[in-house]
Enzyme design. Structure first.
Site: not given
Ligand code: NAD
Ligand code: TDX
Length: 347
Positions: A10, A32, A79, A126-128, A152, A154, A156, A251, A282
């Site tokens: 994206f 890919l 990536a 990322t902000d996460e 995810y 963790a 990053k 959301n 959730d």
């Protein structure tokens, strides 16, 4: 010449398209996987300033060869496995690509840097990694402590720490950007905004996790790409930069905005799109709120978003209405299996 990793995904595809448009030559390394779509790069077909290479960032020999052959002035590293829900079902691939893959790129970059001193490594994060905020907490700054909560985030965070260490230990000129939730063209409908548009147009349920009051900050993807361009040119090596849209939304507010635009641009035969909203179980460990203080980007680099949430979302909804064929291709293959797997546990 720059080496972009994950440039069929994206944000990477949006970045590659913009960079080539601005006169840059891009070598685009992407394996890919399920999230990589060459159709997103169709506008670059036959363009000598875009060289696509199908391969894995963890393939050190390939990375070494590409660096030696093309001598890029920078790697812009997108990536990754990027979807929090998938990281809950299968964290292993996240460690493999996001941590081990980034390590491979850093090792090859370190070797390459010995003889190419103007080289830079831009880690797109990322902000996460900062964890979750309370309702009234101040937004994350560049000095907020890392406190990742999902496999995810963790993975990053681990990658970001390696990038930081390669600067401090080996002097590799690195930059780390931490950005909030992106939306815009070419985003796979596994993520909230394109999923809402896709399901709404198919007359299917619009799944809202939990009470729908989790808050995200939203940034139009082109604004993110412009921020990364500014960082690449003028960012200070060894530093980190927060990027955000100053657009915090629950959301439920996002769902309401998407439904409102669809009612206007593509009305249903009967009823309103919001009739499709369904509250589902959730996400485990679901972070409550993210918010970014992006004032360093403004002060140091003069960057700020061009789009508001309202203008960016309108462009996005129009894009999805006009690009049904891209969505059809992107959601063929294993997409239905994923929907089945993720949403059956939530009903
Ligand atoms: P995406 O999932 O759409 O694209 C990831 C791309 O990376 C895909 O094309 C995939 O094929 C490729 N890829 C995955 N593993 C690979 C490997 N081992 N070798 C080569 N290519 C591989 O992701 P996205 O949303 O475009 O995110 C890009 C980057 O930006 C990620 O690093 C993500 O953590 C970060 N980010 C994303 C957001 C967001 O809101 N989407 C926000 C902040 C930061
Ligand atoms: O069906 C859904 N229903 C729902 O309520 C989906 C897919 C999501 N949600 C909620 C979960 C989140 O609170 O919407 C919010 C956004 O979810 P995602 O689109 O999955 O994004 P998020 O988990 O916030 O992570 C995204 O932003 C930060 C990207 O996927 C990451 O790659 C990026 O780092």
């Amino acid at each position: 010449m720059i080496l972009v990793t994950g440039g069929a995904g994206f944000i990477g595809a949006n970045f590659a398209l913009g960079a080539v448009r601005n006169g840059e030559t891009v070598v685009n390394l992407d394996k890919l996987g399920y999230a990589g779509h060459l159709e997103s790069l169709a506008a670059l077909d036959g363009n000598p300033r875009h060289v696509f290479v199908k391969g894995d960032i963890g393939d050190r020999e390939l990375v070494r060869k590409l660096l030696a052959q093309h001598r890029p002035r920078a790697i812009v590293h997108f990536a990754a496995e990027s979807h929090v829900d998938r990281s809950i079902h299968g964290p292993g691939e996240f460690v493999q690509t996001n941590v081990v893959g980034t390590f491979a790129l850093l090792e090859e970059s370190r070797n390459f840097f010995q003889n190419h001193k103007d080289f830079r490594f831009l880690q797109v994060s990322t902000d996460e990694v900062f964890g979750s905020l309370g309702e009234t907490d101040a937004a994350f700054t560049e000095t907020s402590p890392y406190a990742p909560n999902s496999p995810y985030s963790a993975s990053k965070a681990a990658a970001d720490h390696l990038v930081r260490a390669y600067h401090h230990t080996y002097g590799l000129p690195t930059l780390i950007s931490n950005c909030s939730n992106n939306y815009g063209p070419f985003q796979l409908p596994e993520k909230l905004i394109p999923l809402l548009i896709h399901n709404a147009l198919a007359g299917e349920a619009l799944p809202v996790y939990g009470d729908g009051k989790n808050v995200r900050d939203w940034l139009y993807v082109e604004d993110h790409c412009n921020a990364l361009g500014a960082l690449l040119e003028r960012g200070a090596a060894g530093e980190t930069y927060n990027i955000g849209g100053n657009s915090e939304k629950t959301n439920l507010e996002v769902v309401e905005a998407v439904c409102g635009l669809l009612d206007e641009l593509h009305p249903r035969a009967s009823g309103r799109y919001r009739d499709l909203v369904t509250h589902v179980k959730d996400r485990p460990g679901h972070d409550r709120r993210y918010a970014m203080d992006a004032s360093k980007m403004r002060r140091r680099l003069g960057w700020q978003p061009a789009e508001s949430f309202a203008t960016g979302l309108r462009k996005t909804v129009r894009w999805y209405l006009d690009n049904a064929e891209w969505v059809r291709q992107a959601t063929s293959g294993g997409y239905q299996d994923w929907v089945e797997k993720n949403y059956s546990v939530r009903s």
